[in-house]
Enzyme design. Structure first.
Site, PDB file in Angstrom:
ATOM      1  N   LYS A 124       0.964  -1.163  -0.001  1.00 32.84           N
ATOM      2  CA  LYS A 124      -0.141  -0.201   0.042  1.00 32.84           C
ATOM      3  C   LYS A 124       0.851   1.097  -0.106  1.00 32.84           C
ATOM      4  CE  LYS A 124      -3.815  -2.307   2.342  1.00 32.84           C
ATOM      5  NZ  LYS A 124      -4.573  -2.864   3.304  1.00 32.84           N
TER       6      LYS A 124
ATOM      7  N   ASP B 227     -11.126   3.164   3.571  1.00 34.33           N
ATOM      8  CA  ASP B 227     -11.164   1.898   3.590  1.00 34.33           C
ATOM      9  C   ASP B 227     -12.723   1.467   3.124  1.00 34.33           C
ATOM     10  OD1 ASP B 227      -9.253  -0.453   3.052  1.00 34.33           O
ATOM     11  OD2 ASP B 227      -8.854  -0.458   5.670  1.00 34.33           O
TER      12      ASP B 227
ATOM     13  N   GLN C 289      -4.634  -1.070   9.488  1.00 32.76           N
ATOM     14  CA  GLN C 289      -4.718  -2.604   8.885  1.00 32.76           C
ATOM     15  C   GLN C 289      -5.184  -3.532  10.026  1.00 32.76           C
ATOM     16  OE1 GLN C 289      -3.538  -3.550   5.753  1.00 32.76           O
ATOM     17  NE2 GLN C 289      -4.185  -5.528   6.408  1.00 32.76           N
TER      18      GLN C 289
END
Ligand code: NAP
Length: 281
Positions: free
Chosen positions: A53, A120, A97
């Site tokens: 990422k 997200d 995460q």
């Protein structure tokens, strides 16, 4: 029939190039899109995802910040870091995460992210926005699947889409996105009886289960579009999806491979969401 491949690597490369162009345009106006990625603990898979990422963001010209914390980080400290990032004008997107260590309440952490920075798309405000058709961030995996359908010019209106899996991050938002395009949507899960009877009626199947061979050739209508979200290992330890790819590709019209399908598009859509967060700001 041999299905045409929907090449996630190629589409993701195009998407990243488009993001990089838009990032340059934004920078010319004095704004550099910024993504903060928070990693707590030592989960090896999470380390790999986070590295990708950050690399993707830097290559697209974004400002990216990686925060690594030990697995012992108290939840209150994590919430304080998120609060600081929520207030930081250089940061437009915040990603924590998952999974988090057991002592941390993941739902509380996600809800602490400002919905304006929820790239997200996991915040309840983002889920609610998707459900009600309001602007908001869409979770990257189903969003990437929609881009794959768009890339082949597939008209969803009036088609029957079957989504296998009902998680909050893939199955449910996928179903909402297909519904928003006027597909007739069936959502299947572990208690679904006779999955094949449903998938055989489907023009589009999205498999998001996490089990090999959930979708076999006898379960597919000839010409159907098959999107394989699953990530599993086969007997040789190689990455494979939920779909019996070699057999299903002889029946389907279009199919996404694993690897090289939904995975790269998921990564690319994070960049799109972060760019859009910066554009909206
Ligand atoms: P998840 O939270 O474990 O959800 C799996 C879903 O599959 C559940 O809804 C479950 O039903 C359903 N299911 C389990 N067995 C089934 C069966 N035999 N028939 C029908 N449905 C069944 O997983 P997830 O987070 O949604 O992820 C799904 C897969 O996608 C995993 O392999 C994951 O690694 C992969 N994934 C890939 C990407 C990518 O970028 N490529 C991104 C995210 C996830 P119940 O709800 O009834 O338990």
């Amino acid at each position: 029939m041999t299905a045409q491949l929907i090449d996630g690597n190629a589409l993701a490369a195009q998407t990243r190039a488009d993001v990089a162009r838009r990032v340059q345009a934004l920078k010319a106006r004095g704004v550099t899109p910024g993504l903060a990625v928070i990693l707590v603990g030592e989960d090896p898979a999470s380390h790999v995802y986070v590295r990708h990422k950050v690399k993707d963001s830097e290559e697209a010209g974004l400002h990216s910040v990686l925060e690594r914390h030990p697995a012992t980080l108290p939840e209150a400290d994590l919430l304080a870091r998120i609060d600081a990032l929520n207030k930081d004008p250089a940061i437009h997107g915040i990603l924590v995460q998952l999974p988090l260590p057991k002592h941390i309440d993941a739902a509380r952490v996600i809800e602490s992210i400002s919905p304006a920075k929820d790239v997200d798309g996991f915040h309840v405000a983002s889920a609610g926005a998707l459900m009600t058709g309001q602007p908001g961030f869409w979770p990257c995996t189903p969003y990437g699947c929609m881009k794959m359908l768009e890339s082949i010019g597939y008209e969803l209106r009036g088609k029957h889409a079957v989504v296998i899996g009902r998680s909050n991050i893939v199955g449910k938002p996928m179903a909402m996105m297909l519904l928003a395009k006027s597909a007739t949507v069936t959502i299947c899960h572990s208690a679904t009886q006779d999955l094949g009877a449903l998938t055989r009626q489907a023009d589009v199947v999205v498999a998001a289960v996490g089990k090999r061979n959930v979708l076999t050739a006898d379960m597919v209508k000839p010409g159907a579009v098959i999107i394989d979200v699953g990530m599993n290992r086969n007997d040789e330890g190689k990455l494979c999806g939920d779909v019996d790819f070699d057999a299903v590709r002889r029946v389907a019209g279009w199919i996404t491979p694993v690897p090289g399908g939904v995975g790269p598009m998921t990564r690319a859509m994070l960049l799109v969401n972060t760019l859009e967060a910066a554009e909206r700001s």
